[in-house]
Design a protein around this motif. Structure first.
Motif, PDB file in Angstrom:
ATOM      1  N   ALA A   1       0.805  -1.219   0.000  1.00 39.47           N
ATOM      2  CA  ALA A   1       0.000   0.000   0.000  1.00 39.47           C
ATOM      3  C   ALA A   1       0.841   1.273   0.000  1.00 39.47           C
ATOM      4  CB  ALA A   1      -0.963  -0.011   1.181  1.00 39.47           C
ATOM      5  N   LEU A   2       1.826   1.355   0.889  1.00 36.45           N
ATOM      6  CA  LEU A   2       2.630   2.565   0.967  1.00 36.45           C
ATOM      7  C   LEU A   2       3.446   2.766  -0.304  1.00 36.45           C
ATOM      8  CD1 LEU A   2       3.513   5.023   2.543  1.00 36.45           C
ATOM      9  CD2 LEU A   2       5.224   3.599   3.698  1.00 36.45           C
ATOM     10  N   ASN A   3       4.033   1.706  -0.814  1.00 36.58           N
ATOM     11  CA  ASN A   3       4.806   1.807  -2.043  1.00 36.58           C
ATOM     12  C   ASN A   3       3.905   2.172  -3.223  1.00 36.58           C
ATOM     13  OD1 ASN A   3       7.290   1.646  -3.454  1.00 36.58           O
ATOM     14  ND2 ASN A   3       6.663  -0.321  -4.273  1.00 36.58           N
ATOM     15  N   ASP A   4       2.712   1.595  -3.284  1.00 35.52           N
ATOM     16  CA  ASP A   4       1.775   1.946  -4.354  1.00 35.52           C
ATOM     17  C   ASP A   4       1.409   3.430  -4.288  1.00 35.52           C
ATOM     18  OD1 ASP A   4       1.874  -0.641  -5.233  1.00 35.52           O
ATOM     19  OD2 ASP A   4      -0.236  -1.090  -4.849  1.00 35.52           O
ATOM     20  N   CYS A   5       1.249   3.966  -3.075  1.00 29.92           N
ATOM     21  CA  CYS A   5       0.965   5.399  -2.923  1.00 29.92           C
ATOM     22  C   CYS A   5       2.105   6.231  -3.465  1.00 29.92           C
ATOM     23  CB  CYS A   5       0.734   5.751  -1.463  1.00 29.92           C
ATOM     24  SG  CYS A   5      -0.826   5.168  -0.796  1.00 29.92           S
ATOM     25  N   ARG A   6       3.307   5.864  -3.129  1.00 33.86           N
ATOM     26  CA  ARG A   6       4.482   6.595  -3.613  1.00 33.86           C
ATOM     27  C   ARG A   6       4.567   6.536  -5.136  1.00 33.86           C
ATOM     28  NH1 ARG A   6       7.970   3.895   0.968  1.00 33.86           N
ATOM     29  NH2 ARG A   6       7.730   5.441   2.600  1.00 33.86           N
ATOM     30  N   CYS A   7       4.327   5.365  -5.675  1.00 29.38           N
ATOM     31  CA  CYS A   7       4.402   5.200  -7.133  1.00 29.38           C
ATOM     32  C   CYS A   7       3.309   5.985  -7.844  1.00 29.38           C
ATOM     33  CB  CYS A   7       4.334   3.727  -7.495  1.00 29.38           C
ATOM     34  SG  CYS A   7       5.784   2.789  -6.973  1.00 29.38           S
ATOM     35  N   THR A   8       2.107   5.977  -7.310  1.00 29.88           N
ATOM     36  CA  THR A   8       1.017   6.736  -7.915  1.00 29.88           C
ATOM     37  C   THR A   8       1.324   8.226  -7.868  1.00 29.88           C
ATOM     38  OG1 THR A   8      -0.595   5.017  -7.348  1.00 29.88           O
ATOM     39  CG2 THR A   8      -1.469   7.201  -7.822  1.00 29.88           C
ATOM     40  N   ALA A   9       1.890   8.692  -6.769  1.00 27.49           N
ATOM     41  CA  ALA A   9       2.284  10.103  -6.660  1.00 27.49           C
ATOM     42  C   ALA A   9       3.362  10.432  -7.687  1.00 27.49           C
ATOM     43  CB  ALA A   9       2.763  10.418  -5.252  1.00 27.49           C
ATOM     44  N   THR A  10       4.274   9.512  -7.903  1.00 28.84           N
ATOM     45  CA  THR A  10       5.349   9.718  -8.881  1.00 28.84           C
ATOM     46  C   THR A  10       4.791   9.850 -10.286  1.00 28.84           C
ATOM     47  OG1 THR A  10       6.918   8.495  -7.521  1.00 28.84           O
ATOM     48  CG2 THR A  10       7.447   8.696  -9.863  1.00 28.84           C
ATOM     49  N   ILE A  11       3.844   8.974 -10.622  1.00 31.77           N
ATOM     50  CA  ILE A  11       3.230   9.012 -11.956  1.00 31.77           C
ATOM     51  C   ILE A  11       2.540  10.340 -12.156  1.00 31.77           C
ATOM     52  CG2 ILE A  11       1.432   8.004 -13.429  1.00 31.77           C
ATOM     53  CD1 ILE A  11       2.081   5.316 -12.014  1.00 31.77           C
TER      54      ILE A  11
END
Length: 120
Positions: free
Chosen positions: A110-120
């Motif tokens: 979940a936390l990594n997915d949040c970071r990745c979505t923010a990056t995109i």
């Protein structure tokens, strides 16, 4: 994703009442911020709505105008690549397309997915 992987994810820890309340308070205090998810349908209906329900706050659930789906943004920007099959709507494909490091073994964290979505 394998069936085993999905079955294990069904056992994932839900938000506690305290976590749900903190999340609800933050989202309702910062109504100026959009909520960006990948995909919105999952995060809204399977994660946030149950968290709000857990503390009896469905009536103050964030309005649909606040939600932005990064998957839909990808479809708008990358129509050719998606139509010809050179990429999918996955977070990893989008990260790769824009030149960022993919998630590797931390898929669906979940936390990594949040970071990745923010990056995109």
């Amino acid at each position: 994703m394998t069936k085993k992987f999905l079955k294990e994810k069904k056992k994932a820890k839900e938000f506690t009442s305290t976590e749900s309340e903190r999340l609800m308070n933050f989202l309702n205090k910062r109504t100026d911020l959009p909520i960006i998810a990948h995909p919105v349908s999952f995060d809204k209906d399977k994660v946030l709505r149950p968290a709000f329900n857990r503390v009896g706050s469905e009536k103050i659930f964030p309005s649909k105008e606040r939600w932005t789906c990064s998957m839909n943004l990808a479809e708008d920007k990358l129509q050719n690549e998606l139509q010809n099959g050179t990429m999918t709507r996955s977070i990893d494909d989008l990260l790769h397309h824009f030149g960022f490091e993919t998630r590797g073994e931390e898929i669906h964290d979940a936390l990594n997915d949040c970071r990745c979505t923010a990056t995109i």
